[in-house]
Each structure stands twice: as C-alpha cells, then as structure tokens.
Design an enzyme around this catalytic site. Structure first.
Site, mmCIF file in Angstrom:
data_model
loop_
_atom_site.group_PDB
_atom_site.id
_atom_site.type_symbol
_atom_site.label_atom_id
_atom_site.label_comp_id
_atom_site.label_asym_id
_atom_site.label_seq_id
_atom_site.Cartn_x
_atom_site.Cartn_y
_atom_site.Cartn_z
ATOM 1 N N CYS A 8 -15.959 -24.308 -40.254
ATOM 2 C CA CYS A 8 -15.141 -25.033 -39.276
ATOM 3 C C CYS A 8 -14.499 -23.995 -38.357
ATOM 4 C CB CYS A 8 -14.105 -25.927 -39.957
ATOM 5 S SG CYS A 8 -12.865 -25.053 -40.942
ATOM 6 N N ASN A 11 -11.048 -22.308 -40.863
ATOM 7 C CA ASN A 11 -11.369 -22.078 -42.286
ATOM 8 C C ASN A 11 -10.126 -22.212 -43.187
ATOM 9 O OD1 ASN A 11 -12.650 -19.385 -44.380
ATOM 10 N ND2 ASN A 11 -13.260 -21.518 -44.422
ATOM 11 N N CYS A 13 -8.690 -25.767 -43.246
ATOM 12 C CA CYS A 13 -8.628 -27.210 -43.546
ATOM 13 C C CYS A 13 -10.002 -27.763 -43.951
ATOM 14 C CB CYS A 13 -8.098 -27.998 -42.351
ATOM 15 S SG CYS A 13 -6.395 -27.584 -41.902
ATOM 16 N N ARG A 14 -10.857 -28.058 -42.954
ATOM 17 C CA ARG A 14 -12.067 -28.815 -43.242
ATOM 18 C C ARG A 14 -13.094 -28.064 -44.081
ATOM 19 N NH1 ARG A 14 -13.252 -29.842 -37.131
ATOM 20 N NH2 ARG A 14 -12.298 -27.769 -37.190
ATOM 21 N N SER A 15 -13.444 -26.835 -43.675
ATOM 22 C CA SER A 15 -14.543 -26.165 -44.417
ATOM 23 C C SER A 15 -14.139 -25.749 -45.834
ATOM 24 C CB SER A 15 -15.167 -25.012 -43.626
ATOM 25 O OG SER A 15 -14.246 -23.991 -43.368
ATOM 26 N N ASP A 121 -10.941 -34.291 -37.447
ATOM 27 C CA ASP A 121 -10.232 -33.002 -37.507
ATOM 28 C C ASP A 121 -8.742 -33.223 -37.797
ATOM 29 O OD1 ASP A 121 -9.069 -30.555 -37.175
ATOM 30 O OD2 ASP A 121 -10.169 -30.064 -35.342
HETATM 31 P P1 4NP Z 1 -9.874 -26.159 -39.575
HETATM 32 O O1 4NP Z 1 -8.484 -26.612 -38.881
HETATM 33 O O2 4NP Z 1 -10.777 -25.666 -38.437
HETATM 34 O O3 4NP Z 1 -10.354 -27.423 -40.176
HETATM 35 O O4 4NP Z 1 -9.516 -25.084 -40.546
HETATM 36 C C1 4NP Z 1 -7.812 -25.889 -37.898
HETATM 37 C C2 4NP Z 1 -6.969 -24.861 -38.271
HETATM 38 C C3 4NP Z 1 -6.253 -24.167 -37.316
HETATM 39 C C4 4NP Z 1 -6.393 -24.537 -35.987
HETATM 40 C C5 4NP Z 1 -7.246 -25.560 -35.612
HETATM 41 C C6 4NP Z 1 -7.966 -26.245 -36.583
HETATM 42 N N1 4NP Z 1 -5.643 -23.856 -34.982
HETATM 43 O O5 4NP Z 1 -5.809 -24.196 -33.794
HETATM 44 O O6 4NP Z 1 -4.852 -22.969 -35.320
#
Ligand code: 4NP
Length: 160
Positions: A8, A11, A13-15, A121
């Site tokens: 993702c 790294n 939350c989702r992945s 997301d």
């Molecule tokens: P992830 O979530 O891609 O699912 O880990 C996010 C974590 C941080 C951010 C965006 C999405 N950010 O913009 O900091």
C-alpha cells in the site's frame, strides 16, 4: 514456496492488515511452511508499527502479529512471486518500478473477487472495519486462487 508481498502507500494500515490476515488464513489451512508473506509501502512510514486503529481492528477479529513499515524496492518485486496492491494509485506506483515481465506479478488484491475494486482506504475514510472487510474478502479469494493454481506444489490434494 510461494512468496507474496502486499503493498500500500504507507505500509502502516492496509498492507500490514492484509499481511497478517493472509498469514492467519494460510496457517489455518496448515500451509504456513509453503508461504513467505510480507508487506511494503510505496512511500512507507519507515520503521513505524501498525497504525493504532488498524491494530485494534485486527485484534477485534482475533488477528495477531505486528509489522514494521518498510519501503518497497525493485528487489522486492524481483524476489516475490506475487505483488498484491490495494488500489489503483499503488498499482501505477508499483508498475513504474517494474521492467520487462515483472509487471505480470502485480495484481490488485480484489482482482480475485467477483467485484474488483480499490480496497477502501481507512486513512481517509476512518472506516477500518470496511477496509478489513475488503481485505478479508480479497485475501480469501486470492488464497482460493493460489490453492487451485499451485495445488501440486502445495501438495494440497494429498492432505485434504
Ligand atoms: P496505508 O495508509 O497506505 O494503508 O498504510 C496510509 C498511511 C499514511 C498515509 C496515507 C495512507 N499518509 O498520508 O501519511
């Protein structure tokens, strides 16, 4: 051995949710010795643990484990059989790192479901349950696909 890397953006939350959910599903089928499962981010929050709300959501669903965020590199694409991304932005970011046939390893996680789409997301929606539900469905269908595709290698037929 089948190697899978979930990807993702951050790294956190989702992945990592997908990594830990998929590890649990693989273990429940007694296939943990046949898989290497990791996760990375295209713009990883390097060194951070799983985001608090994501961790709480996993705990609510009895999914254990942790992960430390790590940046995706071209080596990760070379060294894994499958790269599973969460959304279209991840897909174009990962394909930018690919050359030759490497892009053939890259799939959206939901590509294996009856309704291919972006995983919701939670960083923006704040709905971690919705993200979990998309991830769970994607992982379940992806594992079904792998068991069919690699049944000989997994020695699945003999044991079930
Ligand atoms: P992830 O979530 O891609 O699912 O880990 C996010 C974590 C941080 C951010 C965006 C999405 N950010 O913009 O900091």
């Amino acid at each position: 051995m089948i190697s899978v890397c979930f990807v993702c953006l951050g790294n956190i939350c989702r992945s990592p949710m997908a990594e830990l959910v998929f590890k649990k599903m693989v273990k429940e089928k007694g296939l943990e010795n046949s898989f290497r499962v990791t996760s990375c981010g295209t713009e990883a929050e390097e060194g951070c643990s799983v985001y608090h709300n994501a961790k709480l959501t996993l705990e609510r669903h009895n999914v254990e484990g942790n992960h430390i965020a790590r940046q995706l590199t071209k080596s990760d694409i070379i060294n894994n059989d499958y790269i599973l991304v969460m959304d279209s932005a991840n897909l174009s970011d990962v394909l930018r790192l690919c050359s030759g046939a490497l892009g053939e390893k890259v799939y959206k996680l939901t590509a294996f479901t009856s309704r291919p789409r972006d995983v919701s997301d939670p960083w923006y929606t704040r709905d971690f349950e919705k993200a979990y539900s998309d991830i769970y469905e994607g992982c379940e269908r992806f594992l079904d696909y792998l068991i069919l595709e690699h049944s000989a290698a997994l020695n699945y037929d003999k044991r079930h």
